[in-house]
Design a protein around this motif. Structure first.
Motif, PDB file in Angstrom:
ATOM      1  N   LEU A  67     -33.270  39.402  64.720  1.00  0.00           N
ATOM      2  CA  LEU A  67     -33.251  40.474  65.719  1.00  0.00           C
ATOM      3  C   LEU A  67     -34.598  40.545  66.442  1.00  0.00           C
ATOM      4  CD1 LEU A  67     -31.857  42.867  67.059  1.00  0.00           C
ATOM      5  CD2 LEU A  67     -32.575  44.296  65.148  1.00  0.00           C
ATOM      6  N   ALA A  68     -35.674  40.455  65.678  1.00  0.00           N
ATOM      7  CA  ALA A  68     -37.011  40.546  66.282  1.00  0.00           C
ATOM      8  C   ALA A  68     -37.249  39.391  67.257  1.00  0.00           C
ATOM      9  CB  ALA A  68     -38.071  40.538  65.184  1.00  0.00           C
ATOM     10  N   ALA A  69     -36.715  38.227  66.936  1.00  0.00           N
ATOM     11  CA  ALA A  69     -36.982  37.042  67.769  1.00  0.00           C
ATOM     12  C   ALA A  69     -36.074  36.971  68.993  1.00  0.00           C
ATOM     13  CB  ALA A  69     -36.802  35.776  66.915  1.00  0.00           C
ATOM     14  N   ALA A  70     -35.039  37.783  69.029  1.00  0.00           N
ATOM     15  CA  ALA A  70     -34.051  37.681  70.121  1.00  0.00           C
ATOM     16  C   ALA A  70     -34.589  38.320  71.401  1.00  0.00           C
ATOM     17  CB  ALA A  70     -32.766  38.384  69.702  1.00  0.00           C
ATOM     18  N   PRO A  71     -34.154  37.817  72.565  1.00  0.00           N
ATOM     19  CA  PRO A  71     -34.518  38.515  73.804  1.00  0.00           C
ATOM     20  C   PRO A  71     -33.847  39.890  73.850  1.00  0.00           C
ATOM     21  CG  PRO A  71     -33.452  36.369  74.242  1.00  0.00           C
ATOM     22  CD  PRO A  71     -33.310  36.635  72.778  1.00  0.00           C
TER      23      PRO A  71
END
Ligand code: SF4
Length: 348
Positions: A67-71
């Motif tokens: 989730l943190a890495a997603a745009p």
């Protein structure tokens, strides 16, 4: 009849063992992440609406790291239709913080949880009691209704005096053990028995319930004072280029529909030409659709969609970028859009 906290807990847990819901998707593999995502989705939203969103969300963002890495666009895309988009923006920001500050492990401490964007006292209590099996009270909308009735607490829980009493009672009743089951049980009690139209005869806490004794459960909790919502007006410009793509622009990150992609707007039909010119689009309006209404918590938005054909093969002035997109509904990108925009595309 005066009932002790221990008796209340025992009765609620015995009822939960027999009748509680134990197969909700977020109960399948319990973690702080799954409790957090489900609790945020369930704010102001029914379980039946949340279930498909939750499944799709967890399929795409299986861990807090993903989730943190997603745009952000991808996160908002998976939230499209659920409303209250600040929830999704806060989820994304909190995931970044959990990864950066806590190496991907949620803190178990209530204050540290509440410090994360979008996590209030009840959500923190749910994460702590359900995921970490630590004593903590919860007070979501369902639990507020149960406790307001149980103790006949007057007043709308949006006001601080009744809310304070409800929290004090929730804290008094929270057990030291079986914390996860008790939190789940209280939510279930509110969702299945102590509903707006309560089924008191089957309720495990009926013997101590003051609202039941008064024969007036529906009087609690107090209603939100009614005030009529103001009405705002807008035109949504559905500008289509010769390739069949529609011009969308991204709202600023904070505020209404923050970060979502919407049609360019103007306040009235008289301003359509000027708005198109400002966008650098040479265009002709072809059809004005009937007025439709979208209601926010604090106002009604009456909007008119206007179909507009952009004249140029290569419209100048607007290029795909951070804040503008030519969006092809036949080959959709993953963008977050508010419900009225999705509905207008569905009607194409
Ligand atoms: S007895 Fe009725 S009003 Fe009281 S908590 Fe149970 S369902 Fe709600």
């Amino acid at each position: 009849m005066t009932i002790t906290a221990q008796k209340f807990q025992a009765d609620v847990l015995a009822w939960y063992d027999q009748h509680g819901r134990k197969h909700l998707p977020w109960q399948e593999q319990i973690s702080a992440y799954s409790v957090w995502v489900s609790e945020i989705m369930l704010q102001q939203t029914q379980v039946s609406t949340v279930i498909p969103y939750y499944r799709r969300f967890m399929q795409r963002f299986a861990t807090v790291q993903q989730l943190a890495a997603a745009p952000l666009d991808d996160v908002l895309h998976h939230w499209t239709g659920l409303g209250y988009y600040a929830r999704a923006r806060n989820l994304h920001r909190s995931a970044e913080i959990v990864v950066e500050r806590y190496e991907g492990c949620f803190p178990g401490d209530l204050d540290a949880l509440i410090d994360l964007p979008g996590i209030g006292r009840s959500t923190a209590g749910a994460i702590r009691s359900i995921a970490f099996q630590q004593p903590a009270a919860i007070l979501d909308g369902n639990v507020k209704r149960v406790l307001a009735r149980y103790a006949a607490i007057d007043g709308w829980p949006g006001r601080s005096a009744p809310l304070k009493k409800l929290w004090a009672l929730a804290e008094d009743l929270a057990p030291e053990s079986r914390t996860a089951d008790f939190s789940q049980a209280m939510m279930d009690l509110g969702a299945t028995l102590c509903t707006p139209d309560p089924d008191c005869q089957r309720c495990p806490v009926k013997p101590g319930c003051k609202a039941f004794a008064e024969d007036n459960p529906r009087a609690y909790p107090g209603k939100k004072p009614k005030k009529s919502l103001p009405i705002k007006h807008s035109c949504f410009l559905m500008i289509r280029n010769p390739q069949g793509a529609f011009l969308l622009q991204r709202n600023p990150p904070l505020g209404l529909w923050g970060g979502l992609w919407v049609f360019p707007q103007c306040a009235s039909p008289e301003l359509i030409d000027e708005t198109c010119a400002n966008l650098g689009v040479d265009a002709t309006a072809t059809e004005v659709l009937p007025v439709a209404r979208h209601t926010f918590s604090h106002f009604h938005l009456d909007y008119r969609a206007v179909r507009i054909e952009a004249q140029l093969e290569q419209p100048h002035g607007v290029r795909d970028g951070q804040d503008h997109r030519w969006y092809d509904p036949d080959n959709p990108e993953k963008l977050g859009m508010p419900a009225p925009v999705v509905a207008l595309f569905d009607r194409q």
